[in-house]
Design an enzyme around this catalytic site. Structure first.
Site, mmCIF file in Angstrom:
data_model
loop_
_atom_site.group_PDB
_atom_site.id
_atom_site.type_symbol
_atom_site.label_atom_id
_atom_site.label_comp_id
_atom_site.label_asym_id
_atom_site.label_seq_id
_atom_site.Cartn_x
_atom_site.Cartn_y
_atom_site.Cartn_z
ATOM 1 N N GLY A 273 -1.323 -103.815 -53.056
ATOM 2 C CA GLY A 273 -0.949 -104.773 -52.033
ATOM 3 C C GLY A 273 0.518 -105.118 -52.007
ATOM 4 O O GLY A 273 1.396 -104.261 -52.162
ATOM 5 N N ASN B 102 4.586 -112.773 -57.974
ATOM 6 C CA ASN B 102 3.745 -112.411 -56.841
ATOM 7 C C ASN B 102 2.254 -112.598 -57.111
ATOM 8 O O ASN B 102 1.479 -112.820 -56.180
ATOM 9 C CB ASN B 102 4.017 -110.949 -56.461
ATOM 10 C CG ASN B 102 2.984 -110.409 -55.516
ATOM 11 O OD1 ASN B 102 2.945 -110.752 -54.340
ATOM 12 N ND2 ASN B 102 2.098 -109.548 -56.029
ATOM 13 N N TYR C 89 -6.213 -123.566 -52.792
ATOM 14 C CA TYR C 89 -5.163 -122.613 -52.424
ATOM 15 C C TYR C 89 -3.964 -123.356 -51.831
ATOM 16 O O TYR C 89 -2.816 -123.094 -52.211
ATOM 17 C CB TYR C 89 -5.707 -121.587 -51.435
ATOM 18 C CG TYR C 89 -4.772 -120.433 -51.169
ATOM 19 C CD1 TYR C 89 -4.510 -119.487 -52.157
ATOM 20 C CD2 TYR C 89 -4.152 -120.279 -49.930
ATOM 21 C CE1 TYR C 89 -3.651 -118.422 -51.919
ATOM 22 C CE2 TYR C 89 -3.303 -119.223 -49.680
ATOM 23 C CZ TYR C 89 -3.054 -118.299 -50.677
ATOM 24 O OH TYR C 89 -2.199 -117.239 -50.432
ATOM 25 N N ILE D 244 -1.229 -111.102 -44.444
ATOM 26 C CA ILE D 244 -0.703 -109.742 -44.608
ATOM 27 C C ILE D 244 -1.892 -108.835 -44.893
ATOM 28 O O ILE D 244 -2.782 -109.187 -45.664
ATOM 29 C CB ILE D 244 0.309 -109.681 -45.765
ATOM 30 C CG1 ILE D 244 1.514 -110.614 -45.458
ATOM 31 C CG2 ILE D 244 0.798 -108.255 -45.993
ATOM 32 C CD1 ILE D 244 2.499 -110.718 -46.587
#
Length: 198
Positions: free
Chosen positions: A17, A92, A157, A192
Site C-alpha cells: 500500500g 506510516n 480512528y 486511497i
C-alpha cells in the site's frame, strides 16, 4: 541526482500500500530505504523490488511492530548498521478501526491508539537522536482527513489520527526550540485505493 540523493529513510508499514509506494518514491529520488512492517516477508519482498529496480543495497526489509518500544530500537539500529545513519522517518504504519463510541470495546480502542498514536510517538522519540546527527532531517507522520473531520462511526480512528496531528506540532516546536534543522510534518490524506482500504 534525485532530491533524496545521500539520504537514509525508514518507512513503517511498508510491506504494501501507501508505505511501499512511499519507500519506492524515496528510492526513485535517490534515498536508501529501510522498509519495516509487522509482516516481515512483505517488507523483505517490497525491499527486493526496490533493489531490483534501483540497484543492490538500496533497500532492506525489517520486521517491526511499531507498538513495541524494543522493536523500534532494534529497527533503527538495523537501519544505522546497514546504511550508516538516518535522515528521514516516515511514520506510516496504521490501522482502520470502525465503530461508534458505544460500539467500541476498550481493547479495540486501545489497539487503535497503540498502532496509530503510540507508534508515531515511539518513532519520533527514538529517531530524533539519529536525525540530529544527519541535519537537515525530516519526520513525516501519516495522519488522515479523519484526524481533522470526525465521523459518527470512527471514534477510535478519529482520535488516534488527531493525536498524530498534535504530536507532529509538538515535535516540530520541540525541534525548533532547540535550533535543530529537523522538520516534522503531518499528511492528512482522504481515501486511497490500497489493500487497507479494501
Amino acid at each position: 541526482m534525485g532530491r533524496m540523493e545521500g539520504k537514509i529513510a525508514l518507512v513503517t508499514g511498508a510491506a504494501q500500500g501507501l508505505g511501499a509506494a512511499i519507500a519506492e518514491a524515496l528510492a526513485e529520488e535517490g534515498a536508501r530505504v529501510a522498509l519495516t512492517d509487522r509482516y516481515r516477508p512483505g517488507a523483505i519482498e517490497a525491499a527486493a523490488r526496490i533493489n531490483q529496480r534501483h540497484g543492490p543495497g538500496r533497500a532492506i526489509g525489517l520486521a517491526h511492530d511499531v507498538t513495541e518500544e524494543a522493536q523500534w530500537i532494534a529497527a533503527l539500529g538495523a537501519t544505522v548498521a546497514a546504511f550508516g545513519g538516518l535522515s528521514v522517518l516516515v511514520n506510516n504504519a496504521g490501522i482502520i478501526t470502525m465503530g461508534s463510541v458505544e460500539d467500541l470495546d476498550l481493547a479495540t480502542w486501545r489497539q487503535a491508539m497503540a498502532v496509530n498514536s503510540d507508534g508515531a510517538f515511539l518513532g519520533c522519540k527514538h529517531a530524533l537522536p539519529l536525525l540530529r546527527e544527519s541535519q537537515p532531517a525530516a519526520i513525516v507522520n501519516l495522519s488522515s482527513v479523519a484526524g481533522l473531520i470526525a465521523s459518527h462511526n470512527m471514534a477510535a480512528y478519529n482520535v488516534s489520527k488527531a493525536a498524530i496531528w498534535m504530536l507532529t506540532k509538538s515535535v516540530a516546536l520541540h525541534c525548533a526550540r532547540n535550533g535543530w534543522d529537523i522538520r516534522c510534518n503531518s499528511v492528512h490524506p482522504s481515501f486511497i485505493d490500497t489493500p487497507m482500504l479494501h
